[in-house]
Design an enzyme around this catalytic site. Structure first.
Site, PDB file in Angstrom:
ATOM      1  CG  HIS A 308      -2.083   0.905   1.091  1.00 18.86           C
ATOM      2  ND1 HIS A 308      -2.023   2.262   1.313  1.00 18.86           N
ATOM      3  CD2 HIS A 308      -3.340   0.638   0.688  1.00 18.86           C
ATOM      4  CE1 HIS A 308      -3.220   2.779   1.080  1.00 18.86           C
ATOM      5  NE2 HIS A 308      -4.030   1.817   0.693  1.00 18.86           N
ATOM      6  CG  ASP A 366      -8.273  -4.555  -2.887  1.00 16.27           C
ATOM      7  OD1 ASP A 366      -7.496  -3.611  -3.058  1.00 16.27           O
ATOM      8  OD2 ASP A 366      -9.503  -4.458  -2.961  1.00 16.27           O
TER       9      ASP A 366
HETATM   10  C1  SDX Z   1      -6.190  -0.091  -2.982  1.00 11.28           C
HETATM   11  O1  SDX Z   1      -4.472   4.449  -2.179  1.00 11.28           O
HETATM   12  C2  SDX Z   1      -5.405   3.831  -1.558  1.00 11.28           C
HETATM   13  O2  SDX Z   1      -5.809   4.220  -0.457  1.00 11.28           O
HETATM   14  C3  SDX Z   1      -5.969   2.619  -2.282  1.00 11.28           C
HETATM   15  C4  SDX Z   1      -6.974   1.790  -1.510  1.00 11.28           C
HETATM   16  C5  SDX Z   1      -8.285   2.551  -1.275  1.00 11.28           C
HETATM   17  O3  SDX Z   1      -9.009   2.154  -0.338  1.00 11.28           O
HETATM   18  O4  SDX Z   1      -8.603   3.451  -2.089  1.00 11.28           O
HETATM   19  O5  SDX Z   1      -6.431   1.404  -0.265  1.00 11.28           O
HETATM   20  C6  SDX Z   1      -7.367   0.529  -2.297  1.00 11.28           C
HETATM   21  O6  SDX Z   1      -5.928   0.231  -4.117  1.00 11.28           O
HETATM   22  C7  SDX Z   1      -5.306  -1.041  -2.205  1.00 11.28           C
HETATM   23  C8  SDX Z   1      -4.087  -1.524  -3.029  1.00 11.28           C
HETATM   24  C9  SDX Z   1      -4.558  -2.650  -3.947  1.00 11.28           C
HETATM   25  N1  SDX Z   1      -3.480  -3.041  -4.890  1.00 11.28           N
HETATM   26  C10 SDX Z   1      -2.849  -4.204  -4.811  1.00 11.28           C
HETATM   27  O7  SDX Z   1      -3.022  -5.034  -3.913  1.00 11.28           O
HETATM   28  C11 SDX Z   1      -1.906  -4.475  -5.968  1.00 11.28           C
HETATM   29  C12 SDX Z   1      -0.546  -4.978  -5.426  1.00 11.28           C
HETATM   30  N2  SDX Z   1       0.104  -3.890  -4.742  1.00 11.28           N
HETATM   31  C13 SDX Z   1       1.059  -3.073  -5.486  1.00 11.28           C
HETATM   32  O8  SDX Z   1       0.758  -2.880  -6.811  1.00 11.28           O
HETATM   33  C14 SDX Z   1       1.525  -1.850  -4.707  1.00 11.28           C
HETATM   34  O9  SDX Z   1       1.805  -2.268  -3.454  1.00 11.28           O
HETATM   35  C15 SDX Z   1       0.630  -0.639  -4.645  1.00 11.28           C
HETATM   36  C16 SDX Z   1       0.206  -0.179  -5.996  1.00 11.28           C
HETATM   37  C17 SDX Z   1      -0.572  -0.924  -3.821  1.00 11.28           C
HETATM   38  C18 SDX Z   1       1.440   0.470  -3.982  1.00 11.28           C
HETATM   39  O10 SDX Z   1       2.473   0.769  -4.831  1.00 11.28           O
HETATM   40  P1  SDX Z   1       3.518   1.947  -4.465  1.00 11.28           P
HETATM   41  O11 SDX Z   1       3.162   2.662  -3.241  1.00 11.28           O
HETATM   42  O12 SDX Z   1       3.748   2.752  -5.692  1.00 11.28           O
HETATM   43  O13 SDX Z   1       4.766   1.135  -4.053  1.00 11.28           O
HETATM   44  P2  SDX Z   1       5.834   0.639  -5.081  1.00 11.28           P
HETATM   45  O14 SDX Z   1       5.134   0.057  -6.278  1.00 11.28           O
HETATM   46  O15 SDX Z   1       6.819   1.726  -5.293  1.00 11.28           O
HETATM   47  O16 SDX Z   1       6.470  -0.568  -4.269  1.00 11.28           O
HETATM   48  C19 SDX Z   1       7.513  -0.320  -3.356  1.00 11.28           C
HETATM   49  C20 SDX Z   1       8.395  -1.564  -3.493  1.00 11.28           C
HETATM   50  C21 SDX Z   1       8.775  -1.865  -4.949  1.00 11.28           C
HETATM   51  O17 SDX Z   1      10.024  -2.500  -4.909  1.00 11.28           O
HETATM   52  P3  SDX Z   1      11.360  -1.576  -5.262  1.00 11.28           P
HETATM   53  O18 SDX Z   1      11.059  -0.886  -6.581  1.00 11.28           O
HETATM   54  O19 SDX Z   1      11.472  -0.607  -4.100  1.00 11.28           O
HETATM   55  O20 SDX Z   1      12.474  -2.567  -5.332  1.00 11.28           O
HETATM   56  O21 SDX Z   1       7.646  -2.713  -3.036  1.00 11.28           O
HETATM   57  C22 SDX Z   1       7.466  -3.622  -4.110  1.00 11.28           C
HETATM   58  C23 SDX Z   1       7.749  -2.874  -5.397  1.00 11.28           C
HETATM   59  O22 SDX Z   1       8.267  -3.758  -6.403  1.00 11.28           O
HETATM   60  N3  SDX Z   1       6.099  -4.077  -4.057  1.00 11.28           N
HETATM   61  C24 SDX Z   1       5.685  -5.329  -4.189  1.00 11.28           C
HETATM   62  C25 SDX Z   1       4.298  -5.294  -4.028  1.00 11.28           C
HETATM   63  N4  SDX Z   1       3.905  -4.034  -3.816  1.00 11.28           N
HETATM   64  C26 SDX Z   1       5.019  -3.283  -3.834  1.00 11.28           C
HETATM   65  N5  SDX Z   1       6.378  -6.484  -4.435  1.00 11.28           N
HETATM   66  C27 SDX Z   1       5.616  -7.604  -4.518  1.00 11.28           C
HETATM   67  N6  SDX Z   1       4.263  -7.648  -4.373  1.00 11.28           N
HETATM   68  C28 SDX Z   1       3.586  -6.519  -4.123  1.00 11.28           C
HETATM   69  N7  SDX Z   1       2.265  -6.552  -3.977  1.00 11.28           N
END
Ligand code: SDX
Length: 431
Positions: A308, A366
């Protein structure tokens, strides 16, 4: 915005610029950069808005480190345990918990707006039966602009109020119609003798051929899921609604834009993607393989339902949904659901893995919602429409707050331009 005595100094090419600092009632201070470009001729740079406050708001507060979520100051776990969705809608819209009389009046107003114009049924006929219900939802909600001409003028507070109630009331009806259309069953009209969650279940699962009695366990679980998804500060879809609304576009078009943004798998589409991932994993012994894939930078796979932008400790909604999943599946006699076992084992494995610990990745809203929704009888394609119908009150509350804000102006970000500088056109013979 209150006056402030605090400021930050930016020094640029020997010049110093004082930037006011404002303190919130909770959360980080903000540095006011509104005059920065005019004074210093520079932009700030923040793709993805990781460090940007886009507005001030009094609706929802999130503390990502503590795993805290407050709606008008009330913690989400208390609202999920003691309140119900329409009362939370009232709280989000008007700022205070309603008296009994206020709640009854609000419930009657919403109940009396649950039907859609009969001619809107024709919109569905234009979609393929296998259209994703989110596609139908975007189209039909946007088309509400073509029907409800008496609630399009955003400058009229009364019309804003009517549009808000219409959207909250009709989204379940339209979502249920999208579901019925996708399975070839007749639309079911809303019933005024049922509460909001029970009415939605009835419109989705009843058929003309026999009596349908809403299971109170499912109705309570549905209401709790709606409560947990109602609002969440300035997330991507809420920011979409605010930006669309900043041009003065009508509320139905703006909510349709929010639905479109929510659909993405990184946002509201994650509940569908998460259940599909759990099914793909299938059994507990395959979890290590997927954990390794999630850590592999060369593999686009991510653990859906994990991570998140704001929560770096725990998503309080996931905790409530995990408890609810246990309760609902046990009450339905499916507590041995293999997907629930895979989800719990996956959660434990990830939470003890150094990669997830270092990246501060935890189950989000989720991760468990899809398990409950599937146990209730919904196909995965209906998970995000349910998220959208719940979040409509959050989008509308934030929209009303923004429209009423005297600072409200059209949102127009700038950019860091890295393209070609000016050059002359060359005729095709010279290319
Ligand atoms: C919702 O914003 C809100 O409030 C949203 C929400 C709401 O109520 O409106 O809470 C609802 O959208 C919840 C999130 C649902 N999405 C997912 O579950 C999809 C999987 N999660 C990721 O796509 C990700 O965690 C996000 C999109 C939720 C957040 O992404 P960020 O904040 O941009 O973080 P990032 O992508 O920069 O990740 C930071 C690091 C990265 O590694 P590095 O580049 O630092 O090496 O963490 C890793 C990412 O690769 N990472 C994950 C991961 N999520 C982040 N690695 C593996 N699995 C994951 N799920």
């Amino acid at each position: 915005m209150t006056d402030t005595q605090k400021s930050a100094t930016l020094t640029l090419d020997g010049e110093s610029y004082e930037l006011p600092i404002f303190s919130p009632t909770a959360g980080p201070d903000v540095v006011d950069i509104r005059k920065l470009y005019a004074q210093a001729g520079v932009f700030t740079y923040d793709p993805g808005f990781t460090s940007t406050a886009s507005c001030d708001s009094t609706i929802t507060y999130i503390d990502g480190d503590k795993g805290e979520l407050l709606h008008r100051g009330y913690p989400i776990d208390q609202l999920a345990g003691k309140s119900h969705y329409l009362e939370v809608c009232y709280l989000l819209l008007y700022g205070e918990l309603p008296t009994a009389a206020q709640l009854e009046d609000f419930e009657v107003r919403v109940t009396r707006h649950t039907m859609v114009h009969e001619q809107m049924h024709n919109f569905f006929r234009g979609f393929r039966r296998d259209a994703h219900p989110m596609a139908t939802l975007v189209g039909v909600v946007g088309a509400m602009s073509a029907f409800y001409h008496d609630s399009l003028d955003v400058t009229d507070p009364w019309q804003r109020e009517v549009a808000a109630v219409r959207l909250i009331a009709k989204l379940p009806t339209i979502a249920a119609m999208a579901y019925k259309y996708s399975i070839g069953q007749p639309f079911v009209y809303p019933r005024n003798d049922l509460d909001y969650a029970a009415n939605f279940l009835h419109m989705c699962f009843s058929v003309p051929a026999e009596e349908y009695h809403v299971n109170p366990i499912l109705s309570r679980a549905m209401d709790r899921i709606l409560t947990l998804h109602a609002d969440h500060e300035q997330n991507a879809s809420t920011s979409t609604v605010r930006l669309a609304s900043s041009s003065g576009a009508n509320p139905f078009a703006c909510i349709a834009a929010g639905i479109a943004c929510l659909w993405g798998p990184a946002h509201g589409g994650a509940n569908q993607a998460c259940l599909e991932m759990l099914k793909e994993i299938g059994t507990v012994d395959r979890i290590p393989e997927y954990i390794e894939r999630a850590k592999d930078k060369n593999d686009p796979f991510r653990l859906m339902g994990f991570g998140h932008r704001v929560y770096k400790n725990t998503d309080p909604r996931a905790k409530v949904l995990k408890q609810s999943a246990d309760e609902v599946l046990e009450l339905l006699g499916v507590e041995n659901n293999p997907l629930l076992q895979v989800a719990k084992e996956l959660e434990q494995t990830a939470l003890n893995d150094p990669y997830f610990i270092e990246k501060k990745l935890f189950p989000n809203v989720d991760f468990y919602s899809g398990i409950i929704l599937e146990a209730m009888g919904f196909p995965t394609s209906m998970f995000t429409p349910i998220f959208a119908l719940s979040r409509t009150v959050g989008w509308i509350s934030q929209w009303k707050e923004m429209i009423a804000d005297p600072q409200n102006k059209i949102g127009r970000p700038r950019q860091l331009y890295l393209g070609e500088t000016m050059r002359d056109y060359t005729d095709i013979e010279q290319r």
